[in-house]
Design a protein around this motif. Sequence first.
Motif, mmCIF file in Angstrom:
data_model
loop_
_atom_site.group_PDB
_atom_site.id
_atom_site.type_symbol
_atom_site.label_atom_id
_atom_site.label_comp_id
_atom_site.label_asym_id
_atom_site.label_seq_id
_atom_site.Cartn_x
_atom_site.Cartn_y
_atom_site.Cartn_z
ATOM 1 N N LEU A 84 0.811 -1.221 0.000
ATOM 2 C CA LEU A 84 0.000 0.000 0.000
ATOM 3 C C LEU A 84 0.842 1.269 0.000
ATOM 4 O O LEU A 84 0.295 2.382 0.000
ATOM 5 C CB LEU A 84 -0.956 0.002 1.196
ATOM 6 C CG LEU A 84 -2.362 -0.575 0.965
ATOM 7 C CD1 LEU A 84 -3.173 0.312 0.053
ATOM 8 C CD2 LEU A 84 -2.310 -1.988 0.398
ATOM 9 N N ALA A 85 2.158 1.118 0.018
ATOM 10 C CA ALA A 85 3.057 2.270 -0.035
ATOM 11 C C ALA A 85 4.372 1.824 -0.650
ATOM 12 O O ALA A 85 4.735 0.642 -0.575
ATOM 13 C CB ALA A 85 3.294 2.840 1.362
ATOM 14 N N PRO A 86 5.103 2.750 -1.253
ATOM 15 C CA PRO A 86 6.418 2.393 -1.784
ATOM 16 C C PRO A 86 7.381 2.012 -0.655
ATOM 17 O O PRO A 86 7.115 2.266 0.524
ATOM 18 C CB PRO A 86 6.878 3.681 -2.478
ATOM 19 C CG PRO A 86 5.638 4.481 -2.697
ATOM 20 C CD PRO A 86 4.725 4.130 -1.562
ATOM 21 N N LYS A 87 8.480 1.434 -1.019
ATOM 22 C CA LYS A 87 9.492 1.029 -0.049
ATOM 23 C C LYS A 87 10.119 2.256 0.597
ATOM 24 O O LYS A 87 10.491 3.218 -0.071
ATOM 25 C CB LYS A 87 10.574 0.191 -0.729
ATOM 26 C CG LYS A 87 11.635 -0.340 0.218
ATOM 27 C CD LYS A 87 12.668 -1.178 -0.525
ATOM 28 C CE LYS A 87 13.757 -1.673 0.428
ATOM 29 N NZ LYS A 87 14.789 -2.467 -0.293
ATOM 30 N N VAL A 88 10.236 2.215 1.938
ATOM 31 C CA VAL A 88 10.833 3.327 2.670
ATOM 32 C C VAL A 88 12.261 3.569 2.178
ATOM 33 O O VAL A 88 13.038 2.638 1.979
ATOM 34 C CB VAL A 88 10.836 3.039 4.183
ATOM 35 C CG1 VAL A 88 11.569 4.140 4.941
ATOM 36 C CG2 VAL A 88 9.408 2.907 4.704
ATOM 37 N N GLY A 89 12.588 4.839 1.997
ATOM 38 C CA GLY A 89 13.928 5.194 1.562
ATOM 39 C C GLY A 89 14.068 5.406 0.069
ATOM 40 O O GLY A 89 15.094 5.910 -0.391
ATOM 41 N N THR A 90 13.035 5.053 -0.679
ATOM 42 C CA THR A 90 13.079 5.251 -2.130
ATOM 43 C C THR A 90 12.519 6.628 -2.477
ATOM 44 O O THR A 90 11.775 7.231 -1.685
ATOM 45 C CB THR A 90 12.251 4.181 -2.854
ATOM 46 O OG1 THR A 90 10.859 4.321 -2.463
ATOM 47 C CG2 THR A 90 12.739 2.774 -2.501
ATOM 48 N N PRO A 91 12.848 7.142 -3.669
ATOM 49 C CA PRO A 91 12.243 8.417 -4.088
ATOM 50 C C PRO A 91 10.721 8.352 -4.117
ATOM 51 O O PRO A 91 10.048 9.339 -3.792
ATOM 52 C CB PRO A 91 12.821 8.626 -5.497
ATOM 53 C CG PRO A 91 14.104 7.864 -5.505
ATOM 54 C CD PRO A 91 13.855 6.661 -4.639
ATOM 55 N N GLU A 92 10.193 7.184 -4.481
ATOM 56 C CA GLU A 92 8.730 7.027 -4.531
ATOM 57 C C GLU A 92 8.111 7.171 -3.145
ATOM 58 O O GLU A 92 7.018 7.722 -3.004
ATOM 59 C CB GLU A 92 8.372 5.675 -5.143
ATOM 60 C CG GLU A 92 8.680 5.547 -6.624
ATOM 61 C CD GLU A 92 10.170 5.342 -6.911
ATOM 62 O OE1 GLU A 92 10.589 5.572 -8.052
ATOM 63 O OE2 GLU A 92 10.918 4.958 -5.969
ATOM 64 N N TRP A 93 8.834 6.665 -2.130
ATOM 65 C CA TRP A 93 8.315 6.813 -0.769
ATOM 66 C C TRP A 93 8.305 8.288 -0.373
ATOM 67 O O TRP A 93 7.390 8.753 0.305
ATOM 68 C CB TRP A 93 9.137 6.014 0.237
ATOM 69 C CG TRP A 93 8.484 5.958 1.585
ATOM 70 C CD1 TRP A 93 7.553 5.050 2.011
ATOM 71 C CD2 TRP A 93 8.685 6.858 2.689
ATOM 72 N NE1 TRP A 93 7.166 5.329 3.308
ATOM 73 C CE2 TRP A 93 7.844 6.441 3.742
ATOM 74 C CE3 TRP A 93 9.496 7.974 2.886
ATOM 75 C CZ2 TRP A 93 7.797 7.090 4.963
ATOM 76 C CZ3 TRP A 93 9.446 8.637 4.104
ATOM 77 C CH2 TRP A 93 8.604 8.192 5.129
#
Length: 207
Positions: A84-93
């Motif tokens: 339900l969310a992008p991976k923490v630490g990525t630009p998408e997050w």
Amino acid sequence: MLTLFHSPESRSVAILSLIEEMGIQDWVTVRTVTIPRMDGSGGRDPANPHPEGKVPALVHDGVVLTERAAIILHLTSLFPDSGLAPKVGTPEWGAFATWMAWYQGVLEPAFILEGAGVSHPWLTAAIRDHKTAVARLRAALETGPWIMGAKFTAADILLHGPYAWFPEGTPDDPLIRDWVDRCKAREASRNVRAEDARRMATLHTAA
């Protein structure tokens, strides 16, 4: 241990929908509490740990978390495999976190102020207005079909909320109306609304 303090047909419905979408119902205990409502019903519940007596409030091992955006960020980080969310630490997050903060700081205040008929140069200078916020939503959905792009995320759960609860405030824009309808039509959303109706009936019976 995770405990969500929830009141039927309130802002905390977004967190129930998130929990359902994530499939983490077995990890979160839901406690129903009363809150003061605009029609004068309800009242502050002494069992509710929220500092202002509102909902949602999430208690994680004795620590109280409030504000939907913060709770969403916390739960999606705790259960990163939910999708339900992008991976923490990525630009998408980072983009996801931006939508969370923008909702709390811009969209909901602008929506409420417009509904209340309140306007002031300080407000438009600080948060612009609902029309400007809607333009930002539309720009995201034009490349969508969801807020974050091709995939439904918790950002959609949070951001469509005002329009689901107050259809009269929904912009007369087919793209946005279609997005709101698609969010409301998801199985998790329908399940939560049905269960919430039962919770509300129980509260009325108890009163």
